[in-house]
Write a protein that holds these residues in place. Structure first.
Motif, short mmCIF file in Angstrom:
data_model
loop_
_atom_site.label_atom_id
_atom_site.label_comp_id
_atom_site.label_asym_id
_atom_site.label_seq_id
_atom_site.Cartn_x
_atom_site.Cartn_y
_atom_site.Cartn_z
N PRO A 1 0.86 -1.19 0.00
CA PRO A 1 0.00 0.00 0.00
C PRO A 1 0.89 1.23 0.00
O PRO A 1 1.97 1.21 0.60
CB PRO A 1 -0.78 -0.11 1.32
CG PRO A 1 0.02 -1.02 2.18
CD PRO A 1 0.84 -1.90 1.28
N THR B 1 2.19 3.99 1.49
CA THR B 1 2.09 4.42 2.89
C THR B 1 2.03 5.93 3.03
O THR B 1 1.77 6.44 4.10
CB THR B 1 3.29 3.89 3.71
OG1 THR B 1 4.48 4.23 3.02
CG2 THR B 1 3.21 2.40 3.87
N LYS B 2 2.29 6.62 1.92
CA LYS B 2 2.20 8.08 2.02
C LYS B 2 0.74 8.51 2.00
O LYS B 2 0.38 9.58 2.44
CB LYS B 2 2.94 8.73 0.85
CG LYS B 2 4.42 8.81 1.11
CD LYS B 2 5.12 9.58 0.03
CE LYS B 2 5.06 8.81 -1.26
NZ LYS B 2 6.04 9.24 -2.25
N ILE C 1 -1.93 6.28 2.80
CA ILE C 1 -2.79 5.47 3.67
C ILE C 1 -3.41 6.31 4.79
O ILE C 1 -2.77 7.20 5.34
CB ILE C 1 -1.99 4.28 4.25
CG1 ILE C 1 -2.90 3.14 4.63
CG2 ILE C 1 -1.12 4.70 5.43
CD1 ILE C 1 -2.17 1.81 4.77
N ARG D 1 -6.67 0.09 4.86
CA ARG D 1 -5.86 -0.29 3.70
C ARG D 1 -6.53 0.09 2.40
O ARG D 1 -5.87 0.38 1.40
CB ARG D 1 -5.60 -1.80 3.70
CG ARG D 1 -4.50 -2.18 4.65
CD ARG D 1 -4.37 -3.69 4.68
NE ARG D 1 -3.39 -4.10 5.66
CZ ARG D 1 -2.17 -4.53 5.34
NH1 ARG D 1 -1.81 -4.62 4.09
NH2 ARG D 1 -1.33 -4.87 6.28
N TYR E 1 11.32 0.68 -3.90
CA TYR E 1 12.70 0.17 -3.90
C TYR E 1 12.85 -1.02 -4.85
O TYR E 1 13.90 -1.22 -5.44
CB TYR E 1 13.12 -0.25 -2.49
CG TYR E 1 13.27 0.91 -1.53
CD1 TYR E 1 14.36 1.77 -1.64
CD2 TYR E 1 12.34 1.16 -0.53
CE1 TYR E 1 14.52 2.84 -0.77
CE2 TYR E 1 12.49 2.23 0.35
CZ TYR E 1 13.58 3.06 0.22
OH TYR E 1 13.74 4.11 1.08
N MET F 1 14.31 -2.39 0.96
CA MET F 1 13.29 -2.75 1.96
C MET F 1 11.93 -2.48 1.33
O MET F 1 11.85 -1.93 0.25
CB MET F 1 13.45 -1.88 3.23
CG MET F 1 13.33 -0.40 2.94
SD MET F 1 13.06 0.61 4.40
CE MET F 1 14.68 0.87 4.99
N ILE G 1 8.23 -0.46 1.71
CA ILE G 1 7.81 0.75 2.42
C ILE G 1 6.70 0.47 3.43
O ILE G 1 6.36 1.33 4.22
CB ILE G 1 7.38 1.88 1.47
CG1 ILE G 1 6.21 1.45 0.58
CG2 ILE G 1 8.55 2.35 0.62
CD1 ILE G 1 5.54 2.61 -0.11
N ASP G 2 6.13 -0.74 3.41
CA ASP G 2 5.14 -1.04 4.46
C ASP G 2 5.80 -1.73 5.66
O ASP G 2 5.44 -1.49 6.80
CB ASP G 2 3.95 -1.85 3.92
CG ASP G 2 4.36 -3.16 3.27
OD1 ASP G 2 5.56 -3.36 3.00
OD2 ASP G 2 3.47 -3.99 3.02
N GLY G 3 6.79 -2.57 5.41
CA GLY G 3 7.44 -3.27 6.52
C GLY G 3 8.69 -2.55 7.01
O GLY G 3 9.03 -2.60 8.18
N ASP G 4 9.39 -1.90 6.08
CA ASP G 4 10.59 -1.14 6.43
C ASP G 4 11.68 -1.96 7.11
O ASP G 4 12.45 -1.41 7.89
CB ASP G 4 10.24 0.02 7.41
CG ASP G 4 9.79 1.29 6.70
OD1 ASP G 4 9.89 1.34 5.46
OD2 ASP G 4 9.35 2.20 7.40
N THR G 5 11.79 -3.25 6.86
CA THR G 5 12.79 -4.01 7.62
C THR G 5 14.05 -4.34 6.82
O THR G 5 15.14 -4.35 7.38
CB THR G 5 12.24 -5.36 8.14
OG1 THR G 5 12.08 -6.25 7.06
CG2 THR G 5 10.93 -5.17 8.87
N GLY G 6 13.91 -4.64 5.54
CA GLY G 6 15.09 -5.04 4.76
C GLY G 6 15.62 -6.41 5.14
O GLY G 6 16.78 -6.72 4.89
#
Lengths: 344, 276
Positions: B12, B14-15, B17, B28, B38, B123, B125-130
């Motif tokens: 989604p 995220t900017k 949401i 959502r 990315y 990464m 953009i919803d989880g941001d973990t990489g």
């Protein structure tokens, strides 16, 4: 998995050019609190080549035990060699929690180790706590682009692991002479077992102002309308002698390079003065700047969440306010200078 | 000829949401689903390598049926083949379970055509973990290279590649054996607008879709919620900090008050003549 076998809180000590990365000292501070609450030892894990000289510093910043892997094969950080050392250490000494700095190295290592153990890993944590009796790590972080906070648990596996953003936690003050227990380990690892080679390390010590070291930051957001509008931030920063910061959407719009981005996926900053101009104040951004000494927000929208996180707020048009501020600031400073000259 | 696989995700935006202020949950439906930005750089880089060295670019995603759209977007960028794994058994996966599921699919793809290189975005953009990229590399037992900002050389003949990996204060030049997995920074390239022929191809393209039953030797305990060591226990709006002082008056008065505040800190403006 018998949880009783797993004891102690560890911090992976990251080393750069012979020095401990500041985030590792911050994590020793954060880890100490968790270890005390659990009544267990705080451990530091050092992996490198000729790094024994760092051991005392790790004690002095709070560690009770240091696990040391010191061998030429660990000269450069490489995922495979460091991962094998840390996995070996986990297997032998079984920690209940491991913390890593959320740096290129820390994130890379933690992700690999988590997969092999296997265990859970929470990325980019900004708050840490532990349940005293169960030992359950409560790792909280902004989620979904910073729209909310989430607390992540790892109930069924040990160790519990998290990466933590630099500058979010506080190091303890150094206690010179504080000492601890040294556990030296070796690993029968040969160069041919590692499939990557670091050919060269290029340190970019350009004149770029590092925003994580700046005392004054002027940060702009999408509210400035365009990259032309964003120039206001540069002008104010020039006037005040500060660095320019930016929100994520501004960086994504290409108005400024990524290393100026303040926030969860950018840089965490702790300046003495932070200007947020045309920044609405998503959590993603707030976590990156909330430890600033003085936060000043300028925004047209009186409902912008940034006004709940600032020390002083101006509801108004940045294009009117900021140029006035620049002019008056210059006048005020030259007046100060003139008065000083008169006194001398 | 290289076979490069890019692992991608539909996320989604995220900017955009919106939050439901009553429940502190995300709406959502309010956010359009897009190809993780990315990942578009990972696909673009794969296409560039294909153009330079020759070969095939496949993309792989895990997701619900509408995620086909993200694959089509990759075909627009220039990918040749798309694979999707889609099954309720995958739902609720954290990064560990996601890397397991994708690895099972990658093993199947490599039987169709051996894989030389895997690319992931830095990464999502919803989880941001990489964390998914390195997880896949460990499971396949190939070297993971994260934070890659430049690919210098891919030498399939001699089985190695050279990349620049970003560090906090510079970068390192790394040589790695092939196959390996890279997660790439967005500065690695610019993703151009899609070409018309690629858009046409994408519109008609139907990716290969596999359910769990289509994959070989899957340990179902490692999938989805069951296979996920981390759980989200609490989602909350952060406590609202105490609002600061909102300066009142006309613009002139507001600026004067702010100036008063700044001048109390004048030692900070040393180089501007403040610390006298």
């Amino acid at each position: 998995m018998n949880f009783e076998d797993y004891r102690g809180v560890w911090v992976f000590i990251e080393e750069n050019v012979g020095e401990i990365a500041p985030v590792s000292l911050e994590l020793l501070g954060a880890g100490k609190k968790l270890a005390d609450k659990r009544g267990v030892e705080l451990g530091g894990v050092i992996i490198g080549d000729q790094v024994k000289g760092l051991v005392n510093q790790v004690y002095e910043y709070g560690a009770d035990v240091v696990y040391l892997y010191d061998a030429p094969i660990f000269k450069d950080y490489r995922t495979e060699s460091f991962m094998k050392a840390l996995l070996d250490c986990c297997e032998k000494h079984k920690p209940e929690i491991i913390l890593y700095g959320a740096t290129s190295t820390g994130k890379d290592l933690a992700s690999a180790v988590a997969t092999d153990l296997p265990t859970g890993l929470t990325a980019d944590t900004t708050e840490l706590d532990v349940e005293e009796d169960t030992g359950l790590l409560l790792a909280s972080r902004p989620a979904f682009g910073g729209n909310i906070m989430a607390t992540i648990l790892c109930k069924k596996y040990r160790p519990q692991m998290a990466t933590v953003r630099p500058k979010v936690m506080k190091a303890l003050s150094r206690q010179p002479g504080r000492t601890g227990k040294l556990v030296e380990e070796t690993l029968p690892l040969k160069e041919k077992d590692v499939r990557t080679k670091v050919l060269e390390i290029v340190r970019e010590t350009t004149k770029k102002v590092k925003i994580d070291e700046a005392d004054i930051i002027v940060a702009g957001g999408k509210g400035l309308g365009s990259s032309d509008g964003f120039q206001l931030c540069h002008e104010l920063a020039d006037t005040l002698g500060g660095a320019v910061g930016a929100s994520r959407d501004v960086v994504e719009a290409g108005w400024i390079e990524h290393h100026h981005q303040v926030g969860q996926t950018g840089v965490t900053v702790t300046p003495k003065i932070y200007f947020a101009i045309g920044i609405s104040g998503a959590i993603q951004h707030l976590v990156g700047m909330k430890n600033s000494g003085l936060i000043i927000a300028i925004n047209k929208d009186p409902e912008a969440p940034i006004f709940e996180s600032c020390h002083y707020g101006i509801v108004g048009d940045a294009f009117e306010i900021v140029p006035m501020l620049i002019d008056q600031f210059k006048v005020a400073l030259s007046r100060e200078e003139a008065e000083h000259a008169r006194k001398v | 000829m290289l076979h490069i696989v890019a692992c991608i995700k539909q996320v989604p935006d995220t900017k955009i949401i919106k939050m439901n202020p009553k429940t502190n949950t995300m709406d959502r439906a309010s956010a359009p689903a897009i190809l993780n930005p990315y990942d578009s750089h990972a696909v673009e880089e794969a296409v560039r390598l294909k153009n330079k060295y020759g070969g095939t670019v496949s993309v792989l995603t895990m997701g619900p049926p509408p995620a086909v759209k993200a694959i089509k977007k990759c075909i627009e960028i220039g990918a040749d083949e798309g694979y999707m794994i889609s099954d309720r058994a995958f739902a609720g996966a954290d990064t560990l379970a996601t890397s397991y599921a994708l690895t099972c699919a990658l093993e199947k793809i490599s039987k169709i055509k051996p894989i030389d290189l895997i690319l992931c975005g830095k990464m999502t953009i919803d989880g941001d973990t990489g964390q998914v990229g390195p997880g896949i590399a460990r499971r396949l037992d190939i070297p993971p290279l994260t934070s890659v900002k430049k690919i210098v050389e891919v030498n399939k003949e001699n089985g190695f590649m050279v990349v620049h990996r970003k560090l906090e204060d510079g970068y390192e030049v790394i040589q790695s054996q092939l196959p390996c997995l890279l997660s790439v920074e967005k500065e690695i390239n610019e993703v151009p607008y899609s070409s018309f022929p690629n858009m046409l191809k994408a519109a008609r393209y139907e990716p290969t879709i596999w359910a769990v039953a289509d994959l070989d030797g899957v340990d179902k305990k490692q999938l989805g919620l069951k296979g996920s060591p981390t759980i989200v226990s609490k989602v909350w709006a952060p406590p609202k900090p105490e609002g600061g002082k909102i300066l009142e008056g006309n613009s002139q008065e507001k600026v004067e008050q702010l100036l008063g505040v700044l001048m109390e800190k004048k030692e900070l403006f040393a180089q501007k003549g403040g610390a006298l």
